[in-house]
Design a protein around this motif. Structure first.
Motif, PDB file in Angstrom:
ATOM      1  N   GLU A  58       0.829  -1.199   0.000  1.00  0.00           N
ATOM      2  CA  GLU A  58       0.000   0.000   0.000  1.00  0.00           C
ATOM      3  C   GLU A  58       0.872   1.261   0.000  1.00  0.00           C
ATOM      4  OE1 GLU A  58      -3.493  -2.303   2.535  1.00  0.00           O
ATOM      5  OE2 GLU A  58      -2.360  -0.672   3.463  1.00  0.00           O
ATOM      6  N   ALA A  59       1.935   1.240   0.808  1.00  0.00           N
ATOM      7  CA  ALA A  59       2.843   2.392   0.862  1.00  0.00           C
ATOM      8  C   ALA A  59       3.546   2.602  -0.476  1.00  0.00           C
ATOM      9  CB  ALA A  59       3.865   2.201   1.980  1.00  0.00           C
ATOM     10  N   LEU A  60       3.965   1.495  -1.118  1.00  0.00           N
ATOM     11  CA  LEU A  60       4.622   1.600  -2.420  1.00  0.00           C
ATOM     12  C   LEU A  60       3.657   2.125  -3.482  1.00  0.00           C
ATOM     13  CD1 LEU A  60       6.733  -1.691  -2.439  1.00  0.00           C
ATOM     14  CD2 LEU A  60       7.603   0.663  -2.314  1.00  0.00           C
ATOM     15  N   PHE A  61       2.403   1.637  -3.451  1.00  0.00           N
ATOM     16  CA  PHE A  61       1.398   2.110  -4.404  1.00  0.00           C
ATOM     17  C   PHE A  61       1.191   3.617  -4.257  1.00  0.00           C
ATOM     18  CE2 PHE A  61      -3.033   3.547  -4.524  1.00  0.00           C
ATOM     19  CZ  PHE A  61      -3.307   3.419  -5.885  1.00  0.00           C
ATOM     20  N   LEU A  62       1.066   4.084  -3.014  1.00  0.00           N
ATOM     21  CA  LEU A  62       0.786   5.494  -2.788  1.00  0.00           C
ATOM     22  C   LEU A  62       1.983   6.365  -3.173  1.00  0.00           C
ATOM     23  CD1 LEU A  62      -1.407   7.384  -1.850  1.00  0.00           C
ATOM     24  CD2 LEU A  62      -0.546   7.163   0.492  1.00  0.00           C
ATOM     25  N   ARG A  63       3.188   5.872  -2.900  1.00  0.00           N
ATOM     26  CA  ARG A  63       4.381   6.621  -3.317  1.00  0.00           C
ATOM     27  C   ARG A  63       4.403   6.813  -4.832  1.00  0.00           C
ATOM     28  NH1 ARG A  63       9.405   7.540  -1.117  1.00  0.00           N
ATOM     29  NH2 ARG A  63       9.075   6.070   0.607  1.00  0.00           N
ATOM     30  N   GLU A  64       4.096   5.741  -5.561  1.00  0.00           N
ATOM     31  CA  GLU A  64       4.106   5.805  -7.020  1.00  0.00           C
ATOM     32  C   GLU A  64       2.966   6.703  -7.530  1.00  0.00           C
ATOM     33  OE1 GLU A  64       5.358   5.206 -10.890  1.00  0.00           O
ATOM     34  OE2 GLU A  64       6.358   4.875  -8.962  1.00  0.00           O
ATOM     35  N   TYR A  65       1.814   6.617  -6.873  1.00  0.00           N
ATOM     36  CA  TYR A  65       0.679   7.464  -7.245  1.00  0.00           C
ATOM     37  C   TYR A  65       1.053   8.943  -7.114  1.00  0.00           C
ATOM     38  CZ  TYR A  65      -4.105   9.375  -7.186  1.00  0.00           C
ATOM     39  OH  TYR A  65      -5.251  10.090  -7.451  1.00  0.00           O
ATOM     40  N   CYS A  66       1.689   9.303  -6.022  1.00  0.00           N
ATOM     41  CA  CYS A  66       2.072  10.699  -5.790  1.00  0.00           C
ATOM     42  C   CYS A  66       3.140  11.154  -6.781  1.00  0.00           C
ATOM     43  CB  CYS A  66       2.566  10.879  -4.356  1.00  0.00           C
ATOM     44  SG  CYS A  66       1.249  10.732  -3.126  1.00  0.00           S
ATOM     45  N   ARG A  67       4.033  10.232  -7.148  1.00  0.00           N
ATOM     46  CA  ARG A  67       5.052  10.585  -8.136  1.00  0.00           C
ATOM     47  C   ARG A  67       4.399  10.884  -9.479  1.00  0.00           C
ATOM     48  NH1 ARG A  67       7.720   8.714 -12.239  1.00  0.00           N
ATOM     49  NH2 ARG A  67       6.561   6.752 -12.223  1.00  0.00           N
ATOM     50  N   GLU A  68       3.453  10.037  -9.889  1.00  0.00           N
ATOM     51  CA  GLU A  68       2.786  10.226 -11.176  1.00  0.00           C
ATOM     52  C   GLU A  68       1.924  11.497 -11.195  1.00  0.00           C
ATOM     53  OE1 GLU A  68       0.530   6.741 -11.981  1.00  0.00           O
ATOM     54  OE2 GLU A  68       2.302   5.470 -12.337  1.00  0.00           O
ATOM     55  N   HIS A  69       1.301  11.800 -10.045  1.00  0.00           N
ATOM     56  CA  HIS A  69       0.408  12.968  -9.972  1.00  0.00           C
ATOM     57  C   HIS A  69       1.141  14.217  -9.477  1.00  0.00           C
ATOM     58  CE1 HIS A  69      -3.614  10.862 -10.440  1.00  0.00           C
ATOM     59  NE2 HIS A  69      -2.742   9.861 -10.435  1.00  0.00           N
ATOM     60  N   GLN A  70       2.454  14.080  -9.288  1.00  0.00           N
ATOM     61  CA  GLN A  70       3.292  15.216  -8.862  1.00  0.00           C
ATOM     62  C   GLN A  70       2.776  15.844  -7.552  1.00  0.00           C
ATOM     63  OE1 GLN A  70       3.391  17.738 -12.398  1.00  0.00           O
ATOM     64  NE2 GLN A  70       5.202  16.658 -13.161  1.00  0.00           N
ATOM     65  N   LEU A  71       2.572  14.969  -6.570  1.00  0.00           N
ATOM     66  CA  LEU A  71       2.097  15.407  -5.258  1.00  0.00           C
ATOM     67  C   LEU A  71       3.185  15.156  -4.207  1.00  0.00           C
ATOM     68  CD1 LEU A  71      -1.489  13.827  -5.341  1.00  0.00           C
ATOM     69  CD2 LEU A  71      -0.894  16.225  -5.732  1.00  0.00           C
ATOM     70  N   PRO A  72       3.429  16.099  -3.315  1.00  0.00           N
ATOM     71  CA  PRO A  72       4.373  15.859  -2.222  1.00  0.00           C
ATOM     72  C   PRO A  72       3.908  14.663  -1.397  1.00  0.00           C
ATOM     73  CG  PRO A  72       3.780  18.188  -2.353  1.00  0.00           C
ATOM     74  CD  PRO A  72       2.854  17.469  -3.273  1.00  0.00           C
ATOM     75  N   PHE A  73       4.840  13.798  -1.028  1.00  0.00           N
ATOM     76  CA  PHE A  73       4.495  12.569  -0.302  1.00  0.00           C
ATOM     77  C   PHE A  73       5.362  12.459   0.951  1.00  0.00           C
ATOM     78  CE2 PHE A  73       5.186   7.854   0.192  1.00  0.00           C
ATOM     79  CZ  PHE A  73       3.917   7.568   0.672  1.00  0.00           C
ATOM     80  N   TYR A  74       4.716  12.226   2.091  1.00  0.00           N
ATOM     81  CA  TYR A  74       5.420  12.118   3.365  1.00  0.00           C
ATOM     82  C   TYR A  74       5.059  10.775   3.995  1.00  0.00           C
ATOM     83  CZ  TYR A  74       5.211  17.117   2.410  1.00  0.00           C
ATOM     84  OH  TYR A  74       5.266  18.349   1.791  1.00  0.00           O
ATOM     85  N   LEU A  75       6.074   9.964   4.272  1.00  0.00           N
ATOM     86  CA  LEU A  75       5.852   8.598   4.762  1.00  0.00           C
ATOM     87  C   LEU A  75       6.484   8.404   6.133  1.00  0.00           C
ATOM     88  CD1 LEU A  75       5.039   5.592   4.310  1.00  0.00           C
ATOM     89  CD2 LEU A  75       7.295   5.279   3.245  1.00  0.00           C
ATOM     90  N   LYS A  76       5.750   7.738   7.002  1.00  0.00           N
ATOM     91  CA  LYS A  76       6.258   7.357   8.319  1.00  0.00           C
ATOM     92  C   LYS A  76       6.111   5.846   8.448  1.00  0.00           C
ATOM     93  CE  LYS A  76       7.286   7.760  12.814  1.00  0.00           C
ATOM     94  NZ  LYS A  76       8.561   8.286  13.330  1.00  0.00           N
ATOM     95  N   ILE A  77       7.188   5.154   8.824  1.00  0.00           N
ATOM     96  CA  ILE A  77       7.147   3.707   9.040  1.00  0.00           C
ATOM     97  C   ILE A  77       7.236   3.435  10.534  1.00  0.00           C
ATOM     98  CG2 ILE A  77       8.284   1.507   8.593  1.00  0.00           C
ATOM     99  CD1 ILE A  77       9.304   2.666   5.974  1.00  0.00           C
ATOM    100  N   TRP A  78       6.303   2.670  11.030  1.00  0.00           N
ATOM    101  CA  TRP A  78       6.305   2.287  12.456  1.00  0.00           C
ATOM    102  C   TRP A  78       7.304   1.151  12.613  1.00  0.00           C
ATOM    103  CZ3 TRP A  78       1.316   0.752  15.658  1.00  0.00           C
ATOM    104  CH2 TRP A  78       1.559   1.008  17.014  1.00  0.00           C
ATOM    105  N   GLU A  79       8.500   1.507  13.015  1.00  0.00           N
ATOM    106  CA  GLU A  79       9.588   0.528  13.046  1.00  0.00           C
ATOM    107  C   GLU A  79       9.365  -0.560  14.084  1.00  0.00           C
ATOM    108  OE1 GLU A  79      11.722   0.379  10.856  1.00  0.00           O
ATOM    109  OE2 GLU A  79      11.870   2.378   9.964  1.00  0.00           O
ATOM    110  N   GLN A  80       8.806  -0.199  15.230  1.00  0.00           N
ATOM    111  CA  GLN A  80       8.570  -1.179  16.291  1.00  0.00           C
ATOM    112  C   GLN A  80       7.113  -1.068  16.776  1.00  0.00           C
ATOM    113  OE1 GLN A  80      11.736  -0.082  19.081  1.00  0.00           O
ATOM    114  NE2 GLN A  80      12.918  -1.836  18.378  1.00  0.00           N
ATOM    115  N   PRO A  81       6.193  -1.700  16.053  1.00  0.00           N
ATOM    116  CA  PRO A  81       4.774  -1.620  16.415  1.00  0.00           C
ATOM    117  C   PRO A  81       4.531  -2.110  17.843  1.00  0.00           C
ATOM    118  CG  PRO A  81       5.046  -2.583  14.241  1.00  0.00           C
ATOM    119  CD  PRO A  81       6.414  -2.496  14.837  1.00  0.00           C
ATOM    120  N   ALA A  82       3.554  -1.505  18.502  1.00  0.00           N
ATOM    121  CA  ALA A  82       3.228  -1.855  19.891  1.00  0.00           C
ATOM    122  C   ALA A  82       2.647  -3.268  19.958  1.00  0.00           C
ATOM    123  CB  ALA A  82       2.234  -0.850  20.460  1.00  0.00           C
TER     124      ALA A  82
END
Length: 444
Positions: A58-82
């Motif tokens: 899902e994160a990869l899809f959204l990154r590519e979507y924003c690249r194609e639509h020229q939208l700023p994209f900000y991603l946060k990964i939860w490295e250690q989920p609770a």
């Protein structure tokens, strides 16, 4: 849907910089598509919680979507989920990240894709769990957030309308499989309760939104009516207090006053007062007792001492942290009563009655002695309290019963019940002084 969307959310067309929270679910992808139709300046923010195997896709899809639509994209990964309380922890992580991006990138408004079904589910969940009036009111369409505003522009639309729009526009979105699980309370409400309510009345979502608005308005009106009362609450740096006259006379007014008061001080106390505790306080207020105290948890207590009420940290003799302001009274662990008031004479009925100048720094602190404590006995003589005890040959047991009284600057003004400092001697030109009365209650 597009016309109704922008007609109901005129804030979106004011040229403000918008940050859109997108999960790739149908709700947020519809929101994103609607905004793109007007070529509004937007940025996309996404949190990969890493709780599902599909999260990375899902994160990869959204990154590519924003690249194609020229939208700023900000991603946060939860490295250690609770491992526990996952939903609350995930929500806290998301909104903290959203707030950070808003501030760093100068966004004015955060948009989330909450819709009408979310509103009804939230109202039902909060009603089932109990809570305050404003707590029952559901999801606000707009509220302050971070350096700007949080706006939920889809609240007037149903889940069915959102699915229909996605199908009509042939939008790509991801379905979260966990939404079908009845392990979560919200999902049980969503699958077992909401469909039945919609069968009973197809207008239930509209009614839920209207009910939310009514509750929000009622809360605003109550707070406005109580504004004068709440302004009369005093804070001395250690505790809050107000007079009996500040408290509304009727039970309903008292409930809303106390609810607003505790909400007002939450940022400093971190105290969460439950509805059970609020109603217990209301019952206590009805009793014809002039002094009482109720523990609220986390070391806090709410008490009445004659015509004044206090919210303060519960203290013990070992902690040594009692505080005394003007017209205040404390009952110490040894049974002694200590009061501070203004007067033009020293009480002859009180064994220990100490005059203090009006220039003294309040509040006073009453505590046990500490290493290095010194008391000024004359203009030129300052002595360690430990040396004073030795010189006076005061027994060890009596030393442990002594109380140090210090002003707000830390200057010791009395060692009760043994000696007053030189600073406690009022000048002859003072007509009115503070009087510190100390009475040790003797058991009969």
């Amino acid at each position: 849907m597009e016309q109704a969307f922008f007609r109901g959310n005129p804030e979106l067309l004011t040229g403000k910089k918008l940050l859109v929270a997108v999960s790739t679910g149908v709700d947020s992808m519809v929101l994103l598509h609607l905004l793109e139709q007007q070529k509004i300046q937007i940025g996309i923010v996404h949190v990969n919680h890493q709780l599902r195997t599909e999260s990375n896709d899902e994160a990869l899809f959204l990154r590519e979507y924003c690249r194609e639509h020229q939208l700023p994209f900000y991603l946060k990964i939860w490295e250690q989920p609770a491992k526990e309380n996952i939903e609350a922890q995930a929500r806290s992580l998301r909104y903290a990240f959203f707030e950070t991006i808003m501030e760093q990138e100068n966004y004015d408004v955060l948009l989330t894709a909450h819709h009408g079904d979310d509103q009804l589910e939230t109202l039902l969940m909060r009603l089932a769990r109990g809570g305050s009036l404003i707590g029952h009111s559901g999801i606000a369409r707009q509220q302050p957030f971070g350096t700007g505003t949080l706006l939920r522009p889809l609240l007037s639309f149903s889940k069915e309308e959102i699915y229909c729009y996605a199908k009509e526009k042939n939008l790509t979105y991801f379905e979260d499989a966990t939404n079908a699980s009845t392990v979560y309370f919200r999902n049980r409400i969503r699958h077992n309760v909401v469909p039945e309510l919609k069968k009973e009345n197809p207008q239930i979502l509209t009614h839920a939104q209207q009910f939310h608005q009514q509750l929000a308005w009622a809360d605003q009106l109550i707070n406005q009516l109580l504004k004068k009362n709440l302004r009369n609450v005093e804070y001395d740096g250690h505790r809050w207090n107000f007079t009996a006259e500040t408290l509304p006379a009727d039970p309903g007014g008292r409930y809303y006053f106390l609810s607003s008061f505790f909400q007002q001080v939450t940022a400093q106390t971190k105290l969460a007062v439950s509805q059970k505790q609020l109603f217990a306080l209301l019952d206590q207020l009805q009793r014809p007792v002039s002094q009482w105290a109720v523990d609220l948890g986390d070391g806090w207590r709410f008490s009445r001492r004659y015509q004044r009420f206090y919210l303060e940290k519960r203290t013990t003799a070992a902690e040594g942290s009692f505080y005394l302001a003007e017209n205040d009274q404390q009952i110490l662990p040894n049974g002694a009563k200590i009061t501070l008031k203004k007067s033009d004479m020293v009480s002859e009925k009180t064994p220990t009655s100490i005059p203090l100048p009006l220039t003294i720094n309040l509040p006073l602190t009453i505590r046990k002695r500490q290493a290095g404590d010194r008391i000024r006995l004359s203009k030129t003589l300052t002595k360690r309290i430990s040396r004073y005890f030795i010189d006076r040959k005061i027994p060890a047991d009596d030393r442990e019963e002594a109380w140090v009284v210090a002003d707000a600057a830390g200057e010791v003004v009395a060692l009760l019940p043994f000696v007053n400092s030189y600073l406690s001697i009022a000048t002859e030109t003072d007509r009115i002084h503070y009087i510190l009365d100390y009475t040790l209650q003797v058991a009969k």
